[in-house]
Design an enzyme around this catalytic site. Structure first.
Site, short mmCIF file in Angstrom:
data_model
loop_
_atom_site.label_atom_id
_atom_site.label_comp_id
_atom_site.label_asym_id
_atom_site.label_seq_id
_atom_site.Cartn_x
_atom_site.Cartn_y
_atom_site.Cartn_z
N SER A 243 -0.73 7.23 12.92
CA SER A 243 -1.56 6.20 13.57
C SER A 243 -1.52 6.47 15.06
O SER A 243 -0.60 7.13 15.56
CB SER A 243 -0.95 4.82 13.28
OG SER A 243 -1.49 3.84 14.15
N TYR B 122 6.03 -1.36 12.37
CA TYR B 122 4.95 -0.41 12.15
C TYR B 122 4.99 0.72 13.19
O TYR B 122 4.91 1.91 12.85
CB TYR B 122 3.61 -1.15 12.21
CG TYR B 122 2.40 -0.36 11.84
CD1 TYR B 122 1.96 -0.30 10.51
CD2 TYR B 122 1.65 0.32 12.79
CE1 TYR B 122 0.82 0.42 10.16
CE2 TYR B 122 0.52 1.04 12.46
CZ TYR B 122 0.11 1.09 11.13
OH TYR B 122 -1.02 1.81 10.80
P1 NAD Z 1 -5.37 -0.31 2.90
O1 NAD Z 1 -4.65 -1.61 2.89
O2 NAD Z 1 -6.84 -0.28 2.66
O3 NAD Z 1 -4.69 0.68 1.87
C1 NAD Z 1 -3.30 0.77 1.72
C2 NAD Z 1 -2.99 1.45 0.41
O4 NAD Z 1 -1.57 1.52 0.26
C3 NAD Z 1 -3.54 0.68 -0.80
O5 NAD Z 1 -3.96 1.61 -1.77
C4 NAD Z 1 -2.30 -0.06 -1.29
O6 NAD Z 1 -2.34 -0.41 -2.66
C5 NAD Z 1 -1.24 0.97 -1.01
N1 NAD Z 1 0.12 0.44 -0.98
C6 NAD Z 1 0.61 -0.59 -0.26
N2 NAD Z 1 1.92 -0.76 -0.55
C7 NAD Z 1 2.24 0.17 -1.46
C8 NAD Z 1 3.43 0.50 -2.16
N3 NAD Z 1 4.59 -0.17 -1.97
N4 NAD Z 1 3.39 1.54 -3.03
C9 NAD Z 1 2.25 2.21 -3.27
N5 NAD Z 1 1.10 1.95 -2.64
C10 NAD Z 1 1.10 0.94 -1.75
O7 NAD Z 1 -4.99 0.35 4.30
P2 NAD Z 1 -5.59 1.60 5.13
O8 NAD Z 1 -6.10 1.05 6.39
O9 NAD Z 1 -6.44 2.47 4.29
O10 NAD Z 1 -4.22 2.32 5.49
C11 NAD Z 1 -3.82 3.57 4.95
C12 NAD Z 1 -2.89 4.23 5.94
O11 NAD Z 1 -3.58 4.43 7.16
C13 NAD Z 1 -1.64 3.42 6.27
O12 NAD Z 1 -0.52 4.27 6.35
C14 NAD Z 1 -1.96 2.85 7.63
O13 NAD Z 1 -0.81 2.57 8.38
C15 NAD Z 1 -2.78 3.97 8.22
N6 NAD Z 1 -3.62 3.60 9.35
C16 NAD Z 1 -4.61 2.68 9.20
C17 NAD Z 1 -5.38 2.37 10.30
C18 NAD Z 1 -6.47 1.36 10.23
O14 NAD Z 1 -6.98 0.96 11.28
N7 NAD Z 1 -6.89 0.93 9.05
C19 NAD Z 1 -5.16 2.99 11.53
C20 NAD Z 1 -4.16 3.93 11.63
C21 NAD Z 1 -3.40 4.24 10.53
#
Ligand code: NAD
Length: 261
Positions: free
Chosen positions: A143, A156
């Site tokens: 991130s 985080y």
């Molecule tokens: P999201 O909530 O849409 O997806 C998260 C996924 O992780 C889902 O499939 C959920 O079921 C799964 N998950 C959660 N807890 C879990 C567990 N204990 N075991 C297995 N699966 C689990 O979120 P996203 O935005 O797609 O995030 C995905 C990654 O991207 C994360 O690591 C997040 O930190 C990172 N990220 C997101 C953003 C953003 O702005 N959305 C920015 C930077 C980084």
């Protein structure tokens, strides 16, 4: 279809960025194992669509990324039923927003387990198979918070800085084995994870929804646009190419200029 014959394991791929990775990899012919929580019918629909797109197998595994033994079992199942995994994307992540003095201890432990330690457990389990094939791609969703901090996101930010460090260590250890390790650092991507933190941020900062969107989420993103999940997935695909063999230990920012400032 440059990934025909390869197998990819993507954690947290029932939603958001992870699902976009799975779709991009399947579109290039990879067999994929998806993982994450969600409604069974919706997951089965995605799984079937991935198999149809790739022309290869697609499986779903419900392993909880906070449970090391479930992570090891998932990697073993992938090896037994799909082969590989040649490509591992540690992507599952959760967020919790609170001042440090009120931050629930169990939330801290959960975020460190899912957002940081799961990457270690996955990598540990996947390395022997990759070394045997002399080819592997380890990709971690970090991130912009792996490079800079924001208030109220202590767990985080700590986990994501940890991912950046783990990426470098894995890259150095695996450099001579045909295995690369890189992390991708998006700015704000419009996914359920971002949507869910709006109410807590409204509470923590005493703001309206519009203020959180414009003055917090997009405040530091100079392009004033959310990153798309497809843009993040395109970077992962690039890292999987043979032409990317010399990209290792890198932290690839996709943040609309956020961390340039
Ligand atoms: P999201 O909530 O849409 O997806 C998260 C996924 O992780 C889902 O499939 C959920 O079921 C799964 N998950 C959660 N807890 C879990 C567990 N204990 N075991 C297995 N699966 C689990 O979120 P996203 O935005 O797609 O995030 C995905 C990654 O991207 C994360 O690591 C997040 O930190 C990172 N990220 C997101 C953003 C953003 O702005 N959305 C920015 C930077 C980084």
């Amino acid at each position: 279809m440059f990934l025909k014959g390869k197998t990819a394991l993507v954690t947290g791929s029932t939603s958001g960025i992870g699902l976009a990775y799975a779709k991009a990899l399947a579109a290039e012919g990879a067999a994929v194992m998806i993982n994450g929580f969600g409604e069974a019918d919706a997951i089965e629909t995605e799984r079937a669509a991935l198999a149809a797109a790739s022309g290869a197998a697609a499986l779903y595994d419900a392993a909880d990324m906070s449970k090391p033994e479930q992570i090891a079992a998932m990697v073993a199942r992938c090896a037994a039923e799909l082969g590989g995994p040649d490509i591992v994307i540690a992507n599952a992540g959760v967020q919790f927003v609170s001042p440090i003095e009120d931050f629930p201890i169990e939330k801290w432990d959960q975020i460190i387990a899912i957002n940081l330690s799961s990457a270690f457990h996955l990598t540990r389990a996947a390395i022997p198979g990759m070394k045997a094939k002399k080819w592997g791609r380890l990709i971690f969703t970090a991130s912009a918070h792996s490079l800079v901090a924001s208030p109220f996101k202590s767990a985080y930010v700590s986990a994501k800085h940890g991912i950046a460090g783990f990426t470098k260590t894995a890259a150095l250890e695996l450099a001579t084995f045909g295995i690369t390790a890189n992390c991708i650092s998006p700015g704000y991507v419009w996914t359920p994870l971002v949507e869910k933190q709006i109410p807590d941020t409204m509470k923590a900062r005493g703001m309206t929804r519009e203020q959180v969107m414009n003055d917090v989420l997009l405040a530091g993103q100079p392009t004033k646009q959310f990153v798309t999940v497809e843009q993040v997935a395109a970077m992962a695909l690039h890292l999987c190419r043979d032409e990317s063999a010399q990209i290792t230990g890198s932290n690839m920012s996709i943040d609309g200029g956020w961390t340039a400032g």
